[in-house]
Design a protein around this motif. Structure first.
Motif, mmCIF file in Angstrom:
data_model
loop_
_atom_site.group_PDB
_atom_site.id
_atom_site.type_symbol
_atom_site.label_atom_id
_atom_site.label_comp_id
_atom_site.label_asym_id
_atom_site.label_seq_id
_atom_site.Cartn_x
_atom_site.Cartn_y
_atom_site.Cartn_z
ATOM 1 N N ARG A 163 0.816 -1.217 0.000
ATOM 2 C CA ARG A 163 0.000 0.000 0.000
ATOM 3 C C ARG A 163 0.847 1.263 0.000
ATOM 4 N N HIS A 164 2.108 1.122 0.388
ATOM 5 C CA HIS A 164 3.041 2.249 0.310
ATOM 6 C C HIS A 164 3.756 2.290 -1.040
ATOM 7 N N GLY A 165 3.426 1.369 -1.927
ATOM 8 C CA GLY A 165 4.060 1.330 -3.228
ATOM 9 C C GLY A 165 5.322 0.503 -3.285
ATOM 10 N N VAL A 166 5.571 -0.309 -2.241
ATOM 11 C CA VAL A 166 6.760 -1.155 -2.211
ATOM 12 C C VAL A 166 6.505 -2.448 -2.972
ATOM 13 N N THR A 167 7.450 -2.837 -3.815
ATOM 14 C CA THR A 167 7.363 -4.113 -4.517
ATOM 15 C C THR A 167 7.940 -5.188 -3.605
ATOM 16 N N ALA A 168 7.071 -5.917 -2.913
ATOM 17 C CA ALA A 168 7.521 -6.856 -1.877
ATOM 18 C C ALA A 168 7.019 -8.266 -2.140
ATOM 19 N N GLU A 169 7.802 -9.237 -1.703
ATOM 20 C CA GLU A 169 7.410 -10.636 -1.749
ATOM 21 C C GLU A 169 7.885 -11.317 -0.473
ATOM 22 N N ILE A 170 7.351 -12.509 -0.209
ATOM 23 C CA ILE A 170 7.636 -13.217 1.038
ATOM 24 C C ILE A 170 8.364 -14.518 0.749
ATOM 25 N N SER A 171 9.370 -14.808 1.574
ATOM 26 C CA SER A 171 10.052 -16.100 1.514
ATOM 27 C C SER A 171 10.093 -16.689 2.916
ATOM 28 N N VAL A 172 9.605 -17.924 3.035
ATOM 29 C CA VAL A 172 9.608 -18.622 4.316
ATOM 30 C C VAL A 172 10.679 -19.700 4.256
ATOM 31 N N LEU A 173 11.640 -19.634 5.202
ATOM 32 C CA LEU A 173 12.780 -20.541 5.185
ATOM 33 C C LEU A 173 12.779 -21.439 6.412
#
Length: 277
Positions: free
Chosen positions: A210-220
């Motif tokens: 929502r802040h315009g950040v291109t984000a993704e999640i990685s679970v290790l």
């Protein structure tokens, strides 16, 4: 909202790389650079025989004052040609009073930039300065490796464990996260009974998006004994050039001391680390 006041604390004339990094960050953020030059008196007057304490104390203070003045003069010469807004001040403190002075400066700064407090090239007071900025000043601290020469912040990794400290670090890093090309939220061995349960990092990813950040999640999975080793390995795997994480510590003799995970990360990180709590 970006960083408008950037502070760096110098205790030794050999911290040229730290000053260069602070100047570069100030120019990048169009901010004001505050340079605080400190002369630190390491003597303990109680260790001397009766009658010698006052003399030794005055001599050591005089030496610290001279060192602080020389350092301030060199910094002014270094900054005069620069096209950034800056100011320089100096002060003298005994080791026990260092945290108060640094904390007061850091409290009114948007970002404190320091070199790594451990390993080759670290000054004797680097750890105390870092702890003072984090715990006494409650400021976000950007730790920059001594050997850093390239720009950073294109690909940022967030060490996310759902803690208040990690969230505080993310909030303080928002200007850098928004400017980054990509961000990875890295979660290590999340608890199935935690507050995020089956969607670790999901709420944070939504907030950043929502802040315009291109984000993704990685679970290790936790495949190594120390979390810092897993984080450093992941930084290398994805080519991240910066890490955001919470700063952890515990109270010892009424003074905040960096916790084991935080210390390990600062000892081993090869990329800039932004920490807050």
């Amino acid at each position: 909202m970006g960083y408008k006041t950037i502070l760096t604390v110098l205790t030794d004339a050999g911290q040229q790389q730290q000053l260069d990094a602070a100047v570069a960050m100030t120019r990048r953020e169009d901010a004001h650079l505050d340079v605080f030059c400190m002369g630190v008196d390491h003597t303990q007057s109680g260790y001397y025989y009766a009658g010698a304490s006052a003399y030794v104390f005055q001599e050591s203070i005089d030496k610290a004052m001279a060192a602080a003045g020389e350092l301030e003069e060199k910094v002014r010469e270094r900054l005069n040609p620069e096209d950034v807004r800056w100011s320089v001040d100096s002060a003298v403190a005994q080791v026990g009073g260092l945290s108060t002075l640094v904390g007061m400066r850091a409290r009114y700064s948007d970002l404190v930039l320091l070199n790594r407090p451990y390993g080759p090239g670290a000054t004797p007071d680097a750890e105390a300065v870092t702890e003072a900025a984090l715990f006494e000043g409650s400021a976000p601290v950007l730790i920059v490796p001594h050997e850093l020469t390239e720009p950073f912040g294109k690909k940022i990794m967030i060490a996310w464990n759902q803690s208040n400290e990690a969230l505080a670090a993310v909030r303080r890093a928002l200007p850098l996260l928004i400017a980054a090309e990509s961000v990875e939220i890295t979660v290590i061995d999340p608890s199935p009974n935690g507050p995020e349960r089956s969607d670790p990092g999901g709420a944070l990813c939504q907030m950043l998006t929502r802040h315009g950040v291109t984000a993704e999640i990685s679970v290790l999975a936790r495949t190594l004994p120390q979390i810092s080793d897993i984080l450093n390995r992941r930084v290398t795997e994805i080519g991240a050039d910066m890490l955001v994480m919470g700063a952890y510590g515990h109270s010892r003799f009424r003074q905040a001391i960096l916790g084991g995970a935080t210390r390990n990360m600062l000892e081993k990180a090869e990329v800039p680390v932004l920490m807050a709590r």
